[in-house]
Design an enzyme around this catalytic site. Structure first.
Site, PDB file in Angstrom:
ATOM      1  N   GLY A  11       0.827  -1.214   0.000  1.00 10.40           N
ATOM      2  CA  GLY A  11       0.000   0.000   0.000  1.00 10.40           C
ATOM      3  C   GLY A  11       0.857   1.258   0.000  1.00 10.40           C
ATOM      4  O   GLY A  11       2.094   1.198  -0.103  1.00 10.40           O
ATOM      5  N   PHE A  12       0.192   2.388   0.139  1.00  5.19           N
ATOM      6  CA  PHE A  12       0.862   3.698   0.078  1.00  5.19           C
ATOM      7  C   PHE A  12       1.946   3.820   1.161  1.00  5.19           C
ATOM      8  O   PHE A  12       3.144   3.818   0.867  1.00  5.19           O
ATOM      9  CB  PHE A  12      -0.217   4.782   0.190  1.00  5.19           C
ATOM     10  CG  PHE A  12       0.269   6.142   0.584  1.00  5.19           C
ATOM     11  CD1 PHE A  12       1.334   6.742  -0.064  1.00  5.19           C
ATOM     12  CD2 PHE A  12      -0.366   6.844   1.609  1.00  5.19           C
ATOM     13  CE1 PHE A  12       1.778   8.007   0.305  1.00  5.19           C
ATOM     14  CE2 PHE A  12       0.058   8.104   1.977  1.00  5.19           C
ATOM     15  CZ  PHE A  12       1.136   8.691   1.340  1.00  5.19           C
ATOM     16  N   ASN A  33      -3.221  -8.321   0.763  1.00  4.25           N
ATOM     17  CA  ASN A  33      -4.193  -9.047  -0.074  1.00  4.25           C
ATOM     18  C   ASN A  33      -4.563  -8.228  -1.318  1.00  4.25           C
ATOM     19  O   ASN A  33      -5.442  -8.631  -2.081  1.00  4.25           O
ATOM     20  CB  ASN A  33      -5.447  -9.425   0.729  1.00  4.25           C
ATOM     21  CG  ASN A  33      -6.275  -8.212   1.120  1.00  4.25           C
ATOM     22  OD1 ASN A  33      -5.814  -7.074   0.964  1.00  4.25           O
ATOM     23  ND2 ASN A  33      -7.470  -8.439   1.610  1.00  4.25           N
ATOM     24  N   SER A  76      -4.820  -1.874   5.997  1.00  6.72           N
ATOM     25  CA  SER A  76      -6.230  -1.485   6.104  1.00  6.72           C
ATOM     26  C   SER A  76      -6.544  -0.503   4.991  1.00  6.72           C
ATOM     27  O   SER A  76      -5.748   0.400   4.724  1.00  6.72           O
ATOM     28  CB  SER A  76      -6.535  -0.781   7.432  1.00  6.72           C
ATOM     29  OG  SER A  76      -7.885  -0.344   7.436  1.00  6.72           O
ATOM     30  N   ASN A 100      -4.421 -11.134  14.914  1.00  5.86           N
ATOM     31  CA  ASN A 100      -3.527 -12.105  14.254  1.00  5.86           C
ATOM     32  C   ASN A 100      -2.080 -11.632  14.227  1.00  5.86           C
ATOM     33  O   ASN A 100      -1.149 -12.414  14.454  1.00  5.86           O
ATOM     34  CB  ASN A 100      -3.993 -12.372  12.817  1.00  5.86           C
ATOM     35  CG  ASN A 100      -5.275 -13.191  12.777  1.00  5.86           C
ATOM     36  OD1 ASN A 100      -5.536 -13.982  13.682  1.00  5.86           O
ATOM     37  ND2 ASN A 100      -6.078 -12.992  11.745  1.00  5.86           N
ATOM     38  N   LYS A 106       3.887 -12.189  19.129  1.00  7.60           N
ATOM     39  CA  LYS A 106       4.091 -12.896  20.413  1.00  7.60           C
ATOM     40  C   LYS A 106       4.759 -14.249  20.168  1.00  7.60           C
ATOM     41  O   LYS A 106       5.731 -14.612  20.848  1.00  7.60           O
ATOM     42  CB  LYS A 106       2.731 -13.072  21.085  1.00  7.60           C
ATOM     43  CG  LYS A 106       2.767 -13.832  22.389  1.00  7.60           C
ATOM     44  CD  LYS A 106       1.399 -13.714  23.063  1.00  7.60           C
ATOM     45  CE  LYS A 106       1.133 -14.882  23.989  1.00  7.60           C
ATOM     46  NZ  LYS A 106       0.415 -15.982  23.351  1.00  7.60           N
ATOM     47  N   TYR A 146     -14.127   2.009  10.541  1.00  6.27           N
ATOM     48  CA  TYR A 146     -12.678   2.266  10.631  1.00  6.27           C
ATOM     49  C   TYR A 146     -12.321   2.742  12.041  1.00  6.27           C
ATOM     50  O   TYR A 146     -11.403   2.210  12.670  1.00  6.27           O
ATOM     51  CB  TYR A 146     -12.313   3.327   9.599  1.00  6.27           C
ATOM     52  CG  TYR A 146     -10.835   3.601   9.430  1.00  6.27           C
ATOM     53  CD1 TYR A 146      -9.960   2.612   8.993  1.00  6.27           C
ATOM     54  CD2 TYR A 146     -10.324   4.877   9.655  1.00  6.27           C
ATOM     55  CE1 TYR A 146      -8.611   2.890   8.811  1.00  6.27           C
ATOM     56  CE2 TYR A 146      -8.977   5.162   9.462  1.00  6.27           C
ATOM     57  CZ  TYR A 146      -8.120   4.162   9.039  1.00  6.27           C
ATOM     58  OH  TYR A 146      -6.780   4.446   8.851  1.00  6.27           O
ATOM     59  N   TYR A 160      -1.868  -6.687  24.774  1.00  5.70           N
ATOM     60  CA  TYR A 160      -0.730  -7.590  24.514  1.00  5.70           C
ATOM     61  C   TYR A 160       0.540  -7.054  25.167  1.00  5.70           C
ATOM     62  O   TYR A 160       1.399  -7.817  25.598  1.00  5.70           O
ATOM     63  CB  TYR A 160      -0.518  -7.784  22.998  1.00  5.70           C
ATOM     64  CG  TYR A 160      -1.217  -9.023  22.475  1.00  5.70           C
ATOM     65  CD1 TYR A 160      -2.606  -9.100  22.485  1.00  5.70           C
ATOM     66  CD2 TYR A 160      -0.498 -10.119  22.010  1.00  5.70           C
ATOM     67  CE1 TYR A 160      -3.257 -10.238  22.026  1.00  5.70           C
ATOM     68  CE2 TYR A 160      -1.135 -11.261  21.549  1.00  5.70           C
ATOM     69  CZ  TYR A 160      -2.517 -11.313  21.554  1.00  5.70           C
ATOM     70  OH  TYR A 160      -3.154 -12.439  21.110  1.00  5.70           O
ATOM     71  N   ARG A 187      -9.616  10.041  -1.407  1.00  6.95           N
ATOM     72  CA  ARG A 187      -9.270  11.028  -0.383  1.00  6.95           C
ATOM     73  C   ARG A 187      -8.975  12.374  -1.039  1.00  6.95           C
ATOM     74  O   ARG A 187      -8.776  12.473  -2.236  1.00  6.95           O
ATOM     75  CB  ARG A 187      -8.082  10.537   0.456  1.00  6.95           C
ATOM     76  CG  ARG A 187      -8.557   9.580   1.526  1.00  6.95           C
ATOM     77  CD  ARG A 187      -7.428   9.037   2.351  1.00  6.95           C
ATOM     78  NE  ARG A 187      -6.700   7.994   1.637  1.00  6.95           N
ATOM     79  CZ  ARG A 187      -5.721   7.280   2.190  1.00  6.95           C
ATOM     80  NH1 ARG A 187      -5.351   7.502   3.421  1.00  6.95           N
ATOM     81  NH2 ARG A 187      -5.118   6.332   1.499  1.00  6.95           N
TER      82      ARG A 187
HETATM   83  N1  UDP Z   1     -13.101  16.188   0.660  1.00  4.91           N
HETATM   84  C1  UDP Z   1     -13.636  17.044  -0.272  1.00  4.91           C
HETATM   85  N2  UDP Z   1     -13.623  16.675  -1.590  1.00  4.91           N
HETATM   86  C2  UDP Z   1     -13.089  15.508  -2.026  1.00  4.91           C
HETATM   87  C3  UDP Z   1     -12.546  14.607  -1.062  1.00  4.91           C
HETATM   88  C4  UDP Z   1     -12.578  14.981   0.266  1.00  4.91           C
HETATM   89  O1  UDP Z   1     -14.139  18.141   0.065  1.00  4.91           O
HETATM   90  O2  UDP Z   1     -13.103  15.246  -3.244  1.00  4.91           O
HETATM   91  C5  UDP Z   1     -13.081  16.595   2.068  1.00  4.91           C
HETATM   92  C6  UDP Z   1     -13.762  15.613   3.002  1.00  4.91           C
HETATM   93  O3  UDP Z   1     -15.137  15.899   3.103  1.00  4.91           O
HETATM   94  C7  UDP Z   1     -12.999  15.862   4.301  1.00  4.91           C
HETATM   95  C8  UDP Z   1     -11.600  16.275   3.845  1.00  4.91           C
HETATM   96  O4  UDP Z   1     -11.739  16.640   2.482  1.00  4.91           O
HETATM   97  O5  UDP Z   1     -13.577  16.934   4.997  1.00  4.91           O
HETATM   98  C9  UDP Z   1     -10.568  15.164   3.961  1.00  4.91           C
HETATM   99  O6  UDP Z   1     -11.113  14.013   3.377  1.00  4.91           O
HETATM  100  P1  UDP Z   1     -10.299  12.678   3.133  1.00  4.91           P
HETATM  101  O7  UDP Z   1     -11.205  11.791   2.321  1.00  4.91           O
HETATM  102  O8  UDP Z   1      -8.984  12.981   2.570  1.00  4.91           O
HETATM  103  O9  UDP Z   1     -10.069  11.989   4.545  1.00  4.91           O
HETATM  104  P2  UDP Z   1     -10.519  12.291   6.038  1.00  4.91           P
HETATM  105  O10 UDP Z   1      -9.598  13.329   6.531  1.00  4.91           O
HETATM  106  O11 UDP Z   1     -11.947  12.754   6.051  1.00  4.91           O
HETATM  107  O12 UDP Z   1     -10.357  10.988   6.705  1.00  4.91           O
END
Ligand code: UDP
Length: 316
Positions: A11-12, A33, A76, A100, A106, A146, A160, A187
């Site tokens: 992942g990132f 995965n 995740s 897990n 452990k 989450y 743990y 995001r």
């Molecule tokens: N957001 C937005 N436009 C987008 C994507 C996200 O305005 O295209 C806003 C979202 O509503 C939040 C903030 O940007 O307030 C950060 O969102 P992100 O999905 O990066 O993760 P979060 O910080 O909410 O976990």
């Protein structure tokens, strides 16, 4: 030199951690995965015996042959869009996956590192958020899968540590960005940057007055490494103090990219935290750490890498 297991290592952040571990002279066993990770992120290690890839789900029993010195649990999905797309895998990765991986640590006598999140603070009623703040989380909302899984993960990790004596560490990541995020991750950084690069409108959810503070992956991985090597067992926030409204952040992305994109406003997301900014006293005092890369520099580098991905996708 140690042999580390890194879950979510394709992942990132996980793949950047693998790079750092190898640079320090260690070797890594990646468990992923590929639900949101990608083999592209670790393609540069193909054929190199220092990095082994196992395609497996952390939510099932993990069998890792041989010695293990450190287990990093980074697996995740982490985008709010993923919480809606994969709610049960998200819950399982945080809950069963943590159990897990702790069991693996452990059994092997290994140290343990949990990637947790500012989401444990929910929609905070205190700002900035110190690690001592207990949070304000809606357990049954769309983000609850989450938030609650990570809260459980922290509780399990401390159990743990206290009950089994495992040498554990917990980081709470605030918004982190950089190369290797998926363009369609959902995001705000990948959304705004790819929209700006394509000249499409930047999608603002709600009024855009909600705030976030952004940390560049290279700084954050430095903090992870320092915490992993420390003797500190309580959670540590990693991020930056630079708090932006999403509206100002959108304008900054447009300015830096030189894009002619407009803004478009959409319905607010349910339970979207209004304010998020870490109290970084612990990171500074315990790890002697603070972020170095400015948001403008980090965004420029991220843009360049996204530009290459968009170009490659257009060619293929
Ligand atoms: N957001 C937005 N436009 C987008 C994507 C996200 O305005 O295209 C806003 C979202 O509503 C939040 C903030 O940007 O307030 C950060 O969102 P992100 O999905 O990066 O993760 P979060 O910080 O909410 O976990």
């Amino acid at each position: 030199m140690m042999r580390a297991v890194v879950t979510g290592g394709a992942g990132f952040l996980g793949s950047h951690l693998v790079d750092r571990l190898v640079k320090e002279g260690h070797s890594a066993v990646i468990i992923d995965n590929l639900i949101t990770g990608s083999l592209e992120n670790i393609a540069h290690w193909k054929g190199d015996s220092r990095v082994v890839f196992i395609e497996a789900n952390v939510s099932s029993f993990l069998d890792v042959p041989g010695e293990v010195d450190y287990v990093f649990h980074f697996a995740s999905p982490a985008s709010p869009l993923d919480f809606v797309r994969f709610p049960i895998p998200v819950l399982k990765a945080g809950a069963l996956g943590t159990h897990n991986t702790l069991g693996l640590a452990k059994a092997k006598g290994a140290k343990y590192f949990l990637a947790s999140t500012s989401e444990v603070y929910g929609d905070p009623l205190v700002s900035p958020q110190p690690e001592t703040y207990w949070g304000n989380v809606n357990s049954i909302g769309p983000r609850g899968v989450y938030d609650e899984a990570k809260r459980f993960a922290e509780a399990m990790t401390m159990a743990y540590h206290r009950f089994h004596g495992v040498d554990t560490h917990i980081v709470r990541f605030f918004n982190t960005y950089g190369p290797r995020m998926r363009l369609d991750d959902g995001r705000v950084v990948p959304n705004f940057v790819s929209q700006a690069l394509k000249g499409e409108p930047l999608t603002i959810y709600g009024d855009g007055k909600q705030t976030r503070s952004f940390g560049y992956y290279a700084d954050i991985i430095e903090g992870v490494y320092r915490l992993a090597m420390s003797n500190f067992h309580e959670p540590v926030n990693l991020g930056t103090h630079d708090e932006f409204t999403i509206l100002d952040f959108a304008k900054l992305v447009i300015k830096i990219s030189g894009s002619s994109s407009q803004l478009s406003f959409h319905d607010p997301l349910p339970d979207d935290p209004r304010q998020r900014r870490p109290d970084l006293t612990r990171a500074r005092e315990i790890l002697n750490w603070q972020a170095k890369v400015s948001l403008e520099d980090g965004l420029r580098q991220t843009m360049e890498s996204f530009q290459r991905s968009i170009g490659a996708a257009a060619k293929s």
